[in-house]
Design a protein around this motif. Sequence first.
Motif, PDB file in Angstrom:
ATOM      1  N   ASP A 122       4.910  -5.721   7.351  1.00  0.00           N
ATOM      2  CA  ASP A 122       6.417  -6.703   7.567  1.00  0.00           C
ATOM      3  C   ASP A 122       7.049  -4.972   7.290  1.00  0.00           C
ATOM      4  OD1 ASP A 122       5.647  -8.836   7.553  1.00  0.00           O
ATOM      5  OD2 ASP A 122       5.521  -9.037   5.506  1.00  0.00           O
ATOM      6  N   SER A 123       6.508  -3.886   6.833  1.00  0.00           N
ATOM      7  CA  SER A 123       7.883  -2.957   6.794  1.00  0.00           C
ATOM      8  C   SER A 123       6.940  -1.791   6.893  1.00  0.00           C
ATOM      9  CB  SER A 123       9.015  -3.224   5.257  1.00  0.00           C
ATOM     10  OG  SER A 123       8.471  -3.031   4.770  1.00  0.00           O
ATOM     11  N   VAL A 127       5.584   5.114  13.788  1.00  0.00           N
ATOM     12  CA  VAL A 127       4.093   5.367  13.072  1.00  0.00           C
ATOM     13  C   VAL A 127       4.240   2.932  13.134  1.00  0.00           C
ATOM     14  CG1 VAL A 127       3.107   4.837  10.868  1.00  0.00           C
ATOM     15  CG2 VAL A 127       4.670   6.809  11.543  1.00  0.00           C
ATOM     16  N   LEU A 128       5.220   2.210  13.585  1.00  0.00           N
ATOM     17  CA  LEU A 128       5.019   1.122  13.491  1.00  0.00           C
ATOM     18  C   LEU A 128       4.332   0.364  14.625  1.00  0.00           C
ATOM     19  CD1 LEU A 128       7.367  -0.619  11.804  1.00  0.00           C
ATOM     20  CD2 LEU A 128       5.033  -0.804  10.250  1.00  0.00           C
ATOM     21  N   ASP A 129       4.727   1.364  15.244  1.00  0.00           N
ATOM     22  CA  ASP A 129       4.446   0.398  17.153  1.00  0.00           C
ATOM     23  C   ASP A 129       2.741   1.011  17.080  1.00  0.00           C
ATOM     24  OD1 ASP A 129       6.431  -0.701  17.236  1.00  0.00           O
ATOM     25  OD2 ASP A 129       7.455   1.127  17.947  1.00  0.00           O
ATOM     26  N   THR A 130       2.057   2.257  16.233  1.00  0.00           N
ATOM     27  CA  THR A 130       0.704   2.850  17.085  1.00  0.00           C
ATOM     28  C   THR A 130       0.130   2.146  16.103  1.00  0.00           C
ATOM     29  OG1 THR A 130       1.669   4.811  15.200  1.00  0.00           O
ATOM     30  CG2 THR A 130       1.743   5.022  17.879  1.00  0.00           C
ATOM     31  N   SER A 166       0.970  -1.061  -0.106  1.00  0.00           N
ATOM     32  CA  SER A 166      -0.030  -0.023  -0.121  1.00  0.00           C
ATOM     33  C   SER A 166       0.648   1.148   0.200  1.00  0.00           C
ATOM     34  CB  SER A 166      -1.179  -0.027   0.929  1.00  0.00           C
ATOM     35  OG  SER A 166      -2.071   1.608   1.224  1.00  0.00           O
ATOM     36  N   GLU A 167       0.790   2.021  -0.883  1.00  0.00           N
ATOM     37  CA  GLU A 167       1.629   3.313  -0.626  1.00  0.00           C
ATOM     38  C   GLU A 167       0.252   4.640  -0.720  1.00  0.00           C
ATOM     39  OE1 GLU A 167       3.507   6.057  -4.375  1.00  0.00           O
ATOM     40  OE2 GLU A 167       2.595   3.733  -4.711  1.00  0.00           O
ATOM     41  N   GLN A 191       7.028  22.297  14.322  1.00  0.00           N
ATOM     42  CA  GLN A 191       7.253  24.082  13.564  1.00  0.00           C
ATOM     43  C   GLN A 191       6.072  24.733  12.887  1.00  0.00           C
ATOM     44  OE1 GLN A 191      10.305  22.247  12.021  1.00  0.00           O
ATOM     45  NE2 GLN A 191      11.914  23.101  14.121  1.00  0.00           N
ATOM     46  N   GLY A 192       5.245  23.914  12.388  1.00  0.00           N
ATOM     47  CA  GLY A 192       3.951  24.424  11.763  1.00  0.00           C
ATOM     48  C   GLY A 192       4.584  24.319  10.168  1.00  0.00           C
ATOM     49  N   ILE A 193       5.133  23.325   9.878  1.00  0.00           N
ATOM     50  CA  ILE A 193       5.639  23.304   8.418  1.00  0.00           C
ATOM     51  C   ILE A 193       5.087  22.104   7.698  1.00  0.00           C
ATOM     52  CG2 ILE A 193       7.921  23.355   7.027  1.00  0.00           C
ATOM     53  CD1 ILE A 193       9.613  24.372   9.428  1.00  0.00           C
ATOM     54  N   SER A 194       4.447  22.397   6.537  1.00  0.00           N
ATOM     55  CA  SER A 194       3.756  21.661   5.697  1.00  0.00           C
ATOM     56  C   SER A 194       5.276  20.816   4.855  1.00  0.00           C
ATOM     57  CB  SER A 194       3.057  21.859   4.923  1.00  0.00           C
ATOM     58  OG  SER A 194       1.498  23.121   5.672  1.00  0.00           O
ATOM     59  N   LEU A 195       4.682  19.458   5.552  1.00  0.00           N
ATOM     60  CA  LEU A 195       5.610  18.686   4.444  1.00  0.00           C
ATOM     61  C   LEU A 195       5.116  17.501   3.848  1.00  0.00           C
ATOM     62  CD1 LEU A 195       8.615  17.748   7.275  1.00  0.00           C
ATOM     63  CD2 LEU A 195       8.473  18.586   5.146  1.00  0.00           C
ATOM     64  N   HIS A 196       5.015  16.867   1.855  1.00  0.00           N
ATOM     65  CA  HIS A 196       4.441  16.113   1.825  1.00  0.00           C
ATOM     66  C   HIS A 196       5.428  14.832   1.452  1.00  0.00           C
ATOM     67  CE1 HIS A 196       2.333  19.429  -0.386  1.00  0.00           C
ATOM     68  NE2 HIS A 196       3.305  19.408  -0.439  1.00  0.00           N
ATOM     69  N   VAL A 197       4.890  13.955   2.464  1.00  0.00           N
ATOM     70  CA  VAL A 197       5.611  12.847   2.918  1.00  0.00           C
ATOM     71  C   VAL A 197       5.045  11.311   1.715  1.00  0.00           C
ATOM     72  CG1 VAL A 197       5.919  11.104   4.348  1.00  0.00           C
ATOM     73  CG2 VAL A 197       5.799  13.310   4.937  1.00  0.00           C
ATOM     74  N   ARG A 198       5.782  10.719   1.176  1.00  0.00           N
ATOM     75  CA  ARG A 198       5.782   9.506   0.753  1.00  0.00           C
ATOM     76  C   ARG A 198       6.184   8.466   1.458  1.00  0.00           C
ATOM     77  NH1 ARG A 198       8.034   6.763  -3.600  1.00  0.00           N
ATOM     78  NH2 ARG A 198       6.632   5.517  -5.153  1.00  0.00           N
ATOM     79  N   ALA A 199       4.515   7.433   1.722  1.00  0.00           N
ATOM     80  CA  ALA A 199       5.788   6.324   1.755  1.00  0.00           C
ATOM     81  C   ALA A 199       5.087   4.543   1.254  1.00  0.00           C
ATOM     82  CB  ALA A 199       5.394   6.184   4.258  1.00  0.00           C
ATOM     83  N   VAL A 200       5.252   3.398   1.759  1.00  0.00           N
ATOM     84  CA  VAL A 200       5.193   2.144   0.955  1.00  0.00           C
ATOM     85  C   VAL A 200       5.133   1.694   2.139  1.00  0.00           C
ATOM     86  CG1 VAL A 200       5.504   0.480  -0.328  1.00  0.00           C
ATOM     87  CG2 VAL A 200       6.048   3.034  -1.276  1.00  0.00           C
TER      88      VAL A 200
END
Length: 404
Positions: A150-151, A134-137, A54-55, A64-73
């Motif tokens: 798995d990862s 993220v995995l723990d939560t 899943s992507e 800090q209030g800074i927007s970030l675009h995060v991409r994860a698999v």
Amino acid sequence: MFGYRVPAPDQAMLISGGRRGLGGAPFRVVTGHGKFVLPVLRKTRFLTLSMCESEVTETCVTKQGISLHVRAVIAFKVGNDTESIINAGQRFLSDQDQMSVLTGRIFAGHLRAIIGSMTVEEIVTERQKLAAEVLDTSKTEMAKIGLIVDSLQIQSIDDGDTGYIDAMSAPHKAAIQRQAQIAQAQANQAAAEAEQVAARNQAEYARQTAVVQAEYSAEVDRAQAEAAQAGPLAQAHAQQEVLAAQTELAERQARLRQQQLVAEIVKPAEAEAERIKVLAIAEAERMKIQAEAAASHDRVALDRMLIDQLPLIVKEAAGGLSGANVNVLNGADGLGEIAAGLVAQGLTILDSVRQNLNGQNADGHPPQQSGNGALELQGGLRTPERGTDENSARKPGDGPVGVV
């Protein structure tokens, strides 16, 4: 075989109808082996146990209030235990593609929550920490729907047009650029030094080549000169050897002639001289022997004559005392001493005469003869005096004692 069903290795077979499964589940779970399934009365479905992906692409706001675009698999699958298979089967059996959609949504929510508690520096520098949190939560929530993760890999983090990440990396970029410039300068310097060394090596090689060529040319010239002089030198050496041989021959001839002269003249002359010398020595020895024999004969005759003349000599000595005033002490003993002294003087005179006859008198002069042919003895007669060991001598005017 009719009615016998076997699931694939990455599948779980769900059999519904008949009795219920574990925990009151509406189906039974079969994995790893086959099962007889009654047609019409039982219904069989298969749930995949293979890996799914899943992507997630999400815009998150940092602490800090800074927007970030995060991409994860996210890599996940249905758990292998019966409980997880039952939970996943009840939720996704009819539409198994929904597992990826639901998983993406779940992780997007947890990702936003975790990033909201971190700074940009932590997110950029500690991506593994972000993924672990993220995995723990999400682990408990994923287990409820029968899925395990798995990862989780953070593929990219982008701040859009804010330029925060670029500004954060500017010092590092400057340091890296500075190091790159230093490295480039050092590389240029090393290249320049290498070029200089190469130029010096080429110059040295050229110099050595020129030296070798000059030495070779000089050697060739020397060899040519020696070759040109070889003929005259060989002729001169040959002439010199001929002269040396002639000189040696002449010396040998001269030595041979000298040896011949020695053998022909010198040796015979030396032999003749040695013979004459031996003859002369023999003749002299013979004459000496004859002279000694004659002298021995004369000495015998002379001794006899002197013995005959001894009384006369003693008489002459006693005559010298006839006019002297002699005092005789001790009687007969004194007269005996006087007589003994006279005899001793006579013997002394006899010895003097014998020495004179042998060639010289006592003072080193030859003996003297009187006019009548008799020998003259120089010296005087001494009359012994009592109390002394010496005899009184005759006066020089008393005259010689003649012996006929």
